[in-house]
Design a protein around this motif. Sequence first.
Motif, PDB file in Angstrom:
ATOM      1  N   LEU A  17     -11.466  22.222  67.506  1.00 42.32           N
ATOM      2  CA  LEU A  17     -10.912  22.975  66.474  1.00 42.32           C
ATOM      3  C   LEU A  17      -9.664  24.023  67.186  1.00 42.32           C
ATOM      4  N   ALA A  46      -6.707  22.005  67.483  1.00 44.54           N
ATOM      5  CA  ALA A  46      -6.021  21.973  66.313  1.00 44.54           C
ATOM      6  C   ALA A  46      -5.079  23.197  65.967  1.00 44.54           C
ATOM      7  N   HIS A  53     -14.901  13.506  56.938  1.00 44.18           N
ATOM      8  CA  HIS A  53     -14.354  13.726  58.312  1.00 44.18           C
ATOM      9  C   HIS A  53     -14.997  12.398  59.176  1.00 44.18           C
ATOM     10  N   PHE A  74     -12.830  26.204  59.107  1.00 45.14           N
ATOM     11  CA  PHE A  74     -13.538  26.006  60.400  1.00 45.14           C
ATOM     12  C   PHE A  74     -14.982  26.163  60.231  1.00 45.14           C
ATOM     13  N   PHE A  94      -4.100  20.174  55.359  1.00 39.58           N
ATOM     14  CA  PHE A  94      -4.505  19.027  56.366  1.00 39.58           C
ATOM     15  C   PHE A  94      -5.169  17.634  55.594  1.00 39.58           C
ATOM     16  N   ASP A 110      -9.201  15.625  58.517  1.00 38.77           N
ATOM     17  CA  ASP A 110      -8.353  15.551  59.964  1.00 38.77           C
ATOM     18  C   ASP A 110      -7.437  16.813  60.107  1.00 38.77           C
ATOM     19  N   TYR A 111      -7.825  17.584  60.947  1.00 37.06           N
ATOM     20  CA  TYR A 111      -7.371  18.768  61.431  1.00 37.06           C
ATOM     21  C   TYR A 111      -5.995  18.790  62.084  1.00 37.06           C
ATOM     22  N   THR A 135     -11.658  19.410  54.603  1.00 36.41           N
ATOM     23  CA  THR A 135     -10.748  18.785  56.025  1.00 36.41           C
ATOM     24  C   THR A 135     -11.430  17.436  56.308  1.00 36.41           C
ATOM     25  N   CYS A 189     -16.312  21.134  57.232  1.00 34.41           N
ATOM     26  CA  CYS A 189     -15.276  20.303  57.089  1.00 34.41           C
ATOM     27  C   CYS A 189     -15.703  19.341  55.922  1.00 34.41           C
ATOM     28  N   PRO A 226      -5.266  25.127  52.034  1.00 32.96           N
ATOM     29  CA  PRO A 226      -5.054  23.880  53.038  1.00 32.96           C
ATOM     30  C   PRO A 226      -4.053  22.790  52.686  1.00 32.96           C
TER      31      PRO A 226
END
Length: 464
Positions: A196, A199, A139, A132, A86, A98-99, A96, A135, A84
């Motif tokens: 999602l 994104a 977040h 997904f 992000f 912030d996607y 995550t 998160c 990842p």
Amino acid sequence: MSSSHSAPTTASPSAPHRPDWVPDAVFYQIFPDRWARAGGPDPDLQPWGAPPDRDRFQGGDLIGITEHLDHLADLGVTALYLTPVFAAGTNHRYDTEDYFRIDPMLGDDANFDKLVGQAHERDIRIVLDAVFHHCGYGHPAFQDVLRRGPESPYANWFFVDSYPVSADPEPTYRTCSGCWYLPKLNVDHPALRAHLFDAVRHWTTRGIDGWRLDVPYMMENPGFWAEFRQVVREINPDAYIVAEVWEPAGEWTTGRTSDAAMNYQLRDALLDFLVDRRTGAGTLAARTAEIDREVGADAAGHMLNLLDSHDTARLRTVCGGEPELTRLSLATLFALRGAPMVYYGDEVGMAGLNDPECRGAMQWDRARWDTTTLDQVTALIRLRRGSVALRRGDQLVTAVTDDVVRIDRHHPDQQVAVLVNRANHPAHVAIDPAGVDLATGAAVPAGSVAVPARGAVFVDTTRR
């Protein structure tokens, strides 16, 4: 003698579309915090190359990856899988926050666009991680639920068991694998689903070439991934979608949710035979046949084959630090059907136990490189890219002896036999017809071929 013969990979008219570039690809996996740091010394970071820590950063960034793309091009890599990128709170970034935003420690949108553009200039594709199922604790939506409880408009984005929401002493909400900082997402909620997929559209439109699905099997509703696939394919019909799967992967190779899967089952079979010697060549042949049956002929060439990753001990360590065994394992991987993937640093001999040690900083001091392994990996990639049979041929695996396995790759334009010997002494294997050693170009007469101890021989047996 035990053997397996899997069906041709030619897709039937009703088979789902899979990106045609994948069987020709050679992948390379990067853990961004540990690949290369373009910035100077930073007191908030571990020194580059310090023993890796689960909770600390070493500061790898997108500029660093871009500046070292020539290393990948020189290897012959054609696809890059990034864990990842992000915004997140940990060095692994599976949490995550912030996607829609590149993690500031990695850089910004301009750095990302430059990486994609310069990779594409070198014919290297980019595959990102799709996280997904859950998160991060930080977040904003989850933070709003922490503050406002059931009054939060995001309350139903998560699975809250009781209010007030708390992580101490035990989470009052569902998580990924019991990790308090990874709240599980309710992807059936329309607003979250839309968030999602927006994104997904955002990053796919920016020019990436595929997605790796993180823990997709933990999602109760596989319909999410079917819709995900549709969203991706509407933008890029040739994007590769590959699922992280550790068990038999048939559910993830139908083309309904993903094109294929990470072939951890093959990894287990190879290491059991080559490294741990728990099984013989006949068992390896049988297990490769079973994987082919489970996966299906249409998806077999699209599987992502690997020997290690950010979630396992490194190959060199699994091989007991033995470079010859490491190189033999890589040679066998490159002989088999599916797209091979090299974990960063394996090509220069990096070692490390499981997380966090397998996530050490990339070694850029060339004086410390295992150049023999680097040369062999480069040669294997060149050999595979130059052989249509190794990239796209059908596969027949047979046991010659308990220690020697033969992998035949058949394509209408070429036939290749790969002889793999795990024993500590040379083996002599009958071969007919005569052929050419793919690595050296030397003629291989019909009869007995000498296979070195802990070695492999690639022979082009095409009748001319």
